[in-house]
Write an enzyme that holds these catalytic residues in place. Structure first.
Site, PDB file in Angstrom:
ATOM      1  N   ALA A  28      35.454  34.541  22.561  1.00 36.84           N
ATOM      2  CA  ALA A  28      35.482  33.326  23.447  1.00 36.84           C
ATOM      3  C   ALA A  28      35.204  31.890  22.509  1.00 36.84           C
ATOM      4  O   ALA A  28      35.445  31.345  23.285  1.00 36.84           O
ATOM      5  CB  ALA A  28      34.136  33.217  24.376  1.00 36.84           C
ATOM      6  N   THR A  32      37.111  28.256  23.158  1.00 40.73           N
ATOM      7  CA  THR A  32      36.013  27.344  24.002  1.00 40.73           C
ATOM      8  C   THR A  32      36.499  26.039  23.244  1.00 40.73           C
ATOM      9  O   THR A  32      36.711  24.831  23.938  1.00 40.73           O
ATOM     10  CB  THR A  32      34.470  27.003  22.913  1.00 40.73           C
ATOM     11  OG1 THR A  32      34.848  27.458  22.045  1.00 40.73           O
ATOM     12  CG2 THR A  32      34.523  28.628  23.865  1.00 40.73           C
ATOM     13  N   GLN A 105      39.030  39.408  23.276  1.00 39.20           N
ATOM     14  CA  GLN A 105      37.405  40.167  23.500  1.00 39.20           C
ATOM     15  C   GLN A 105      38.718  39.250  24.801  1.00 39.20           C
ATOM     16  O   GLN A 105      38.128  39.456  26.051  1.00 39.20           O
ATOM     17  CB  GLN A 105      36.623  39.934  23.571  1.00 39.20           C
ATOM     18  CG  GLN A 105      36.365  40.488  22.248  1.00 39.20           C
ATOM     19  CD  GLN A 105      34.913  40.268  22.232  1.00 39.20           C
ATOM     20  OE1 GLN A 105      34.165  39.446  21.599  1.00 39.20           O
ATOM     21  NE2 GLN A 105      33.960  41.179  22.290  1.00 39.20           N
ATOM     22  N   HIS A 125      39.808  43.688  26.838  1.00 37.71           N
ATOM     23  CA  HIS A 125      39.180  43.021  28.508  1.00 37.71           C
ATOM     24  C   HIS A 125      40.630  42.661  29.709  1.00 37.71           C
ATOM     25  O   HIS A 125      39.979  42.300  30.464  1.00 37.71           O
ATOM     26  CB  HIS A 125      38.723  41.895  28.236  1.00 37.71           C
ATOM     27  CG  HIS A 125      36.823  42.822  27.651  1.00 37.71           C
ATOM     28  ND1 HIS A 125      36.211  41.991  27.328  1.00 37.71           N
ATOM     29  CD2 HIS A 125      36.502  43.632  26.854  1.00 37.71           C
ATOM     30  CE1 HIS A 125      35.368  42.475  25.998  1.00 37.71           C
ATOM     31  NE2 HIS A 125      35.464  43.648  26.524  1.00 37.71           N
ATOM     32  N   CYS A 133      48.459  45.921  40.466  1.00 41.38           N
ATOM     33  CA  CYS A 133      48.141  46.545  42.148  1.00 41.38           C
ATOM     34  C   CYS A 133      47.589  47.865  41.183  1.00 41.38           C
ATOM     35  O   CYS A 133      48.206  48.362  40.754  1.00 41.38           O
ATOM     36  CB  CYS A 133      49.420  47.193  42.287  1.00 41.38           C
ATOM     37  SG  CYS A 133      48.955  49.014  43.384  1.00 41.38           S
ATOM     38  N   CYS A 136      49.782  50.959  42.017  1.00 45.21           N
ATOM     39  CA  CYS A 136      51.412  51.522  41.092  1.00 45.21           C
ATOM     40  C   CYS A 136      51.102  50.672  40.052  1.00 45.21           C
ATOM     41  O   CYS A 136      52.191  50.988  39.052  1.00 45.21           O
ATOM     42  CB  CYS A 136      52.099  51.259  41.921  1.00 45.21           C
ATOM     43  SG  CYS A 136      52.419  49.411  42.324  1.00 45.21           S
ATOM     44  N   CYS A 161      54.427  48.523  46.983  1.00 49.95           N
ATOM     45  CA  CYS A 161      53.051  49.811  47.951  1.00 49.95           C
ATOM     46  C   CYS A 161      51.863  49.859  48.923  1.00 49.95           C
ATOM     47  O   CYS A 161      51.620  50.843  48.730  1.00 49.95           O
ATOM     48  CB  CYS A 161      52.493  51.105  46.476  1.00 49.95           C
ATOM     49  SG  CYS A 161      51.159  50.221  46.045  1.00 49.95           S
TER      50      CYS A 161
END
Length: 251
Positions: A28, A32, A105, A125, A133, A136, A161
């Site tokens: 992170a 920032t 990350q 992540h 979805c 699918c 779908c």
């Protein structure tokens, strides 16, 4: 810039020049500086808009509505964010051929916005700049999801779908993505220099990669504003702003 920091950056430059394969790893802290809040800082807006756990998201339409409300609230907070000097520095290292890819990350897509191709960014992540979805796997753009959500109050179903749509991030309780994990493991095993930038190294399993690299014989460098649990094991630790360090690597 202090003499100590100048000397540390010079040491890092030498280590990169000497390395055969550099594995990048970002958290992170690199974003920032682009105006994107991190998760754990006091008063972080993430604490007011915590991601909904995956199982609850699956089970409850009400939870899915709240998850999307929080998602769009957070998106509005850092709309227009641009890559930082740290992102540009990593892009330069990859372009130079020193670094095959960066393991991240982060979910903000700023490494790609800095000019990197999708296959040069290993997202542990997931990615919060689009939706997928859950049935699918079809990608859906967020503008389309938001239009339908704000129009009806309910998130739309998959246009292919009819499955549940979710931000393409990895939520608490959701399995880690297999292919990015395999790619990160291969790069970590192959590298002789593992370069961490902006990660507190407390979130697992992602934080296991630098430890594995060190155990495998690679040199470990950590650039972060605050101390991390792996500082003692590192070959070089630089406590400084990420952009201040990596702006020296912009070609």
């Amino acid at each position: 810039m202090t003499e100590s920091l100048i000397a540390s950056i010079a040491t890092l430059q030498d280590m990169i020049q000497e390395a055969r394969i550099v594995a990048g790893f970002t958290g992170a802290g690199i974003s920032t500086e682009s105006g994107i809040p991190d998760f754990r800082s006091p008063g972080s807006p993430w604490m007011r808009n915590k991601p909904i756990p995956f199982e609850l998201f699956l089970q409850s339409p009400k939870a899915r509505r709240e998850a999307w409300r929080r998602k769009f609230t957070m998106d509005d907070l850092y709309r227009g964010a641009h890559p930082s000097a740290g992102h540009i520095g990593f892009a330069s290292l990859i372009t130079s051929g020193r670094m095959p890819a960066v393991i991240t990350q982060n979910i903000d897509g700023l490494h790609q916005a800095s000019g990197l191709a999708e296959d040069q960014v290993i997202e542990l992540h997931g990615n919060g700049t689009y939706a997928k979805c859950l049935s699918c796997g079809r990608r859906h753009e967020l503008d389309w999801v938001r239009y339908h959500f704000e129009r009806s109050g309910d998130p739309p179903e998959c246009m292919v779908c009819g499955g549940i749509l979710k931000s393409a991030t990895i939520s608490f309780g959701q399995a880690m993505p297999e292919e990015p994990m395999r790619r990160a493991q291969r790069l970590t095993a192959a590298c002789d220099l593992f370069l961490v930038a902006g990660s507190s190294l407390v979130v697992f399993p992602a934080a296991a990669f630098p430890a594995f690299a060190k155990e495998n014989g690679a040199r470990l460098v950590i650039v972060n504003r605050e101390p991390t649990p792996l500082d003692r094991a590192a070959d070089l630790v630089i406590h400084a702003e990420i952009g201040e360090v990596f702006s020296k690597f912009v070609s």
